[in-house]
Enzyme design. Structure first.
Site, PDB file in Angstrom:
ATOM      1  N   ASP A  44       0.775  -1.419  -0.081  1.00 24.39           N
ATOM      2  CA  ASP A  44      -0.082  -0.011   0.003  1.00 24.39           C
ATOM      3  C   ASP A  44       1.014   1.136   0.152  1.00 24.39           C
ATOM      4  O   ASP A  44       2.061   1.399   0.156  1.00 24.39           O
ATOM      5  CB  ASP A  44      -0.923   0.120   1.153  1.00 24.39           C
ATOM      6  CG  ASP A  44      -2.097  -0.790   0.928  1.00 24.39           C
ATOM      7  OD1 ASP A  44      -2.348  -1.375   0.052  1.00 24.39           O
ATOM      8  OD2 ASP A  44      -2.847  -1.009   1.905  1.00 24.39           O
ATOM      9  N   LYS A  66      -3.733   3.086  -2.231  1.00 28.77           N
ATOM     10  CA  LYS A  66      -4.935   3.957  -2.351  1.00 28.77           C
ATOM     11  C   LYS A  66      -4.776   5.147  -1.521  1.00 28.77           C
ATOM     12  O   LYS A  66      -4.366   5.256  -0.358  1.00 28.77           O
ATOM     13  CB  LYS A  66      -6.251   3.186  -1.896  1.00 28.77           C
ATOM     14  CG  LYS A  66      -6.594   2.082  -2.421  1.00 28.77           C
ATOM     15  CD  LYS A  66      -7.930   1.486  -2.033  1.00 28.77           C
ATOM     16  CE  LYS A  66      -7.809   0.866  -0.778  1.00 28.77           C
ATOM     17  NZ  LYS A  66      -7.034  -0.236  -0.518  1.00 28.77           N
ATOM     18  N   MET A 181      -8.201   9.166   9.020  1.00 26.52           N
ATOM     19  CA  MET A 181      -8.484   9.630   7.575  1.00 26.52           C
ATOM     20  C   MET A 181      -9.448  10.898   7.728  1.00 26.52           C
ATOM     21  O   MET A 181     -10.469  10.874   7.275  1.00 26.52           O
ATOM     22  CB  MET A 181      -9.184   8.605   7.090  1.00 26.52           C
ATOM     23  CG  MET A 181      -8.283   7.493   6.789  1.00 26.52           C
ATOM     24  SD  MET A 181      -9.089   5.949   5.941  1.00 26.52           S
ATOM     25  CE  MET A 181      -9.626   5.420   7.704  1.00 26.52           C
TER      26      MET A 181
END
Length: 264
Positions: A44, A66, A181
């Site tokens: 990732d 991502k 996030m």
């Protein structure tokens, strides 16, 4: 943690590995062993070059990261790729930043592997929350400040009109709240917390690139932090920490050693 499931004789094995919060020295010994034995990596965006370098030079490396609005592969395609490779008889390490079972979608991938009959292992990593808090000098729990610890995600709903969270629960006193996030929604998060009863002067921090050499920690309150983060141009990856424990940072943060006095 190991899962042995009936699969075809040629089926490969998948290792879901948490790489930790960034500093390669915070990788677990079991994780290091898995990396050193890997022949194929699916990794990732939050996995550093230093951690990738711990795998053999001969290992194939496939980037499937991502980032906000920029996905090398959508999640369903990552899962499909893992399943295809395993069914071709290839064992692989699925490498994620932090711990894959904490807002890393590792649970979704494990379910897909289990349902497909692909054998897999899960090797946890030091979570981003643990790494960020310890590195920044913020204990996540403390008898005088926090009797509970809550992790939440700051992702907007698919319609972009809000965040589906139990704000009243998140605004309870004497707890630490860590939001993953949430940089892009920091102002909304702080506004909702105050609106649901969290005192406006509650200490809050955002920790950017935790445990890495260029780590930054910006502190304020739930009222002031959004503007401070904007002024300081905070970028992902970063975590938000809210609660009385943030007030301990001036005492507990790492101090840069003073330079020795110049020789006369």
């Amino acid at each position: 943690m190991q899962r042995d499931i009936q699969a075809g004789p040629a089926c490969g094995r998948v290792t879901l590995l948490g790489a930790g919060p960034g500093d390669p020295e915070l990788l677990t010994l079991k994780g290091l062993k898995a990396l050193q034995g890997a022949s194929l990596l699916l990794y990732d965006a939050l996995v550093s070059d230093e951690i990738l370098a711990l795998a053999p030079a001969s290992a194939e490396r496939l980037y499937v990261g991502k980032q906000a609005s920029r996905h090398a592969l959508p999640q369903d395609e990552i899962i499909a790729l893992m399943l295809r490779l395993a069914r071709e008889g290839r064992s692989l390490v699925r490498l994620k930043g932090g711990d894959g079972y904490i807002f890393g979608r590792g649970g979704e991938e494990a379910i897909a592997l289990a349902e497909a009959g692909v054998p897999f292992d899960v090797i946890p990593g030091l979570s981003a929350a643990q790494g960020a808090a310890a590195s920044a000098g913020i204990p996540l729990t403390h008898r005088d400040h926090a009797a509970a610890l809550v992790f939440a995600t700051g992702h907007l709903r698919a319609d972009g009109q809000g965040i589906d969270l139990d704000w009243a629960a998140l605004a309870r006193p004497r707890q630490t709240l860590v939001i993953y996030m949430g940089v892009g929604t920091l102002a909304l998060i702080c506004r909702e917390l105050v609106a649901h009863g969290l005192p406006a002067d509650t200490p809050a921090a955002v920790v950017e690139r935790a445990t890495l050499p260029d780590e930054r920690c910006i502190t304020g309150t739930v009222t002031t932090l959004p503007q401070l983060a904007l002024e300081q141009r905070v970028r992902t990856p970063a975590l938000i920490v809210v609660g009385g424990v943030v007030g301990l940072r001036p005492l507990l943060q790492r101090k840069t050693p003073a330079a020795p006095d110049a020789a006369p």
